[in-house]
Design a protein around this motif. Sequence first.
Motif, mmCIF file in Angstrom:
data_model
loop_
_atom_site.group_PDB
_atom_site.id
_atom_site.type_symbol
_atom_site.label_atom_id
_atom_site.label_comp_id
_atom_site.label_asym_id
_atom_site.label_seq_id
_atom_site.Cartn_x
_atom_site.Cartn_y
_atom_site.Cartn_z
ATOM 1 N N VAL A 191 0.839 -1.203 0.000
ATOM 2 C CA VAL A 191 0.000 0.000 0.000
ATOM 3 C C VAL A 191 0.871 1.249 0.000
ATOM 4 O O VAL A 191 0.613 2.208 -0.743
ATOM 5 N N MET A 230 2.252 1.820 -3.403
ATOM 6 C CA MET A 230 1.220 2.333 -4.303
ATOM 7 C C MET A 230 1.004 3.830 -4.084
ATOM 8 O O MET A 230 0.897 4.605 -5.040
ATOM 9 N N LEU A 231 0.945 4.231 -2.821
ATOM 10 C CA LEU A 231 0.732 5.650 -2.518
ATOM 11 C C LEU A 231 1.911 6.496 -2.985
ATOM 12 O O LEU A 231 1.731 7.577 -3.546
ATOM 13 N N ARG A 284 1.763 6.892 -6.714
ATOM 14 C CA ARG A 284 0.725 7.830 -7.127
ATOM 15 C C ARG A 284 1.192 9.267 -6.910
ATOM 16 O O ARG A 284 0.915 10.141 -7.723
ATOM 17 N N TRP A 324 -10.041 6.476 -4.818
ATOM 18 C CA TRP A 324 -9.002 5.460 -4.705
ATOM 19 C C TRP A 324 -7.934 5.884 -3.705
ATOM 20 O O TRP A 324 -7.453 5.066 -2.911
ATOM 21 N N ASP A 325 -7.554 7.151 -3.733
ATOM 22 C CA ASP A 325 -6.567 7.626 -2.760
ATOM 23 C C ASP A 325 -7.100 7.473 -1.335
ATOM 24 O O ASP A 325 -6.353 7.116 -0.419
ATOM 25 N N LEU A 363 -7.020 3.705 -0.438
ATOM 26 C CA LEU A 363 -5.646 3.265 -0.203
ATOM 27 C C LEU A 363 -5.117 3.780 1.138
ATOM 28 O O LEU A 363 -4.504 3.026 1.908
ATOM 29 N N ASP A 364 -5.341 5.055 1.410
ATOM 30 C CA ASP A 364 -4.827 5.630 2.650
ATOM 31 C C ASP A 364 -5.460 4.956 3.860
ATOM 32 O O ASP A 364 -4.769 4.632 4.844
ATOM 33 N N MET A 386 -10.666 -4.416 -0.375
ATOM 34 C CA MET A 386 -9.289 -3.947 -0.459
ATOM 35 C C MET A 386 -8.309 -5.085 -0.152
ATOM 36 O O MET A 386 -7.261 -5.206 -0.799
ATOM 37 N N LEU A 395 -5.465 -6.410 -2.753
ATOM 38 C CA LEU A 395 -4.039 -6.487 -2.438
ATOM 39 C C LEU A 395 -3.499 -7.899 -2.655
ATOM 40 O O LEU A 395 -2.365 -8.074 -3.119
#
Length: 292
Positions: free
Chosen positions: A184, A187-188, A191, A208-209, A212-213, A277, A281
Amino acid sequence: MNAQPADILYDRSCAPAVLLFGDDAARRERLADRIILSGGRVTASEPIDTAADRLDGQAGARIVVDLREDGGAALDGLLMWLDAQAGRVGRLSTLILTPPGLIDVVTARIADIGVRILVDPEGGELEAALEDLLAPPPPLTSDSSREEEQRLSDEVGLIARRLPPSAQEAEPMVEGSATDARLVQAMLRLRRLRGQHFVPSLFADPAWDILLDLMGARLGRRSVSASSLCIAAAVPATTALRWIAHMTKQELLVRRPDPRDGRRVFIALSEQAAVVMHNYLAAARRIVAPAG
């Protein structure tokens, strides 16, 4: 109130009435002008500490509140009244203008999407919100601001409909996976890296942000405030709060009280969203590091 638009040919008394509250008299006067120019009429313009008395018997009223500082218990009471009213009215009933420093205070008491929170609005953001506030119920026009609100609601609804009806229908989750947490975070970071090479707005994807967060926070057993989540969404705070509100309504997110601060709430994934989620993953791991 200075605005006297000469080209308005209808009886001003028929314009939607708005109650305006704020502790800065000069700001209230400027806001009153903008309300009038947007087609409303201001029937009261008063300090916030008089709001409780002025709102007695005003269920269904259109209200604009301009916050500059934390009013403590009096502000909490006003916000709870506004949230409860919005739930009964069934349309946009209130605009709250707030600085970034009061986001957590406001969101702790405001959950209904009938209250729109504007964080230091700029450009035409306030005018678009005023048009929505003054629109007759149900909307008789299809201006772009209301179309945008409907689009946001539809998009979030589409995401929510993809969730499993019950978290028990999916594979059991193994909470706290260090591998998932690293994935994760990667990914962040990737981005955010895009914003260094492209115009950030080209890839705006707040839903999506946010997911993810919050998944990263869940894996790390961290709590996330509304103001922190606004930053993570990588869009203006006003936009982020609208996404958070709609995602909460669609049960992608849940609000949880801060046990150490009764004037703040944390935002977290719903159990169903966490399952999706987790499964995402697991599939991503197989792509990034395939077995064999």
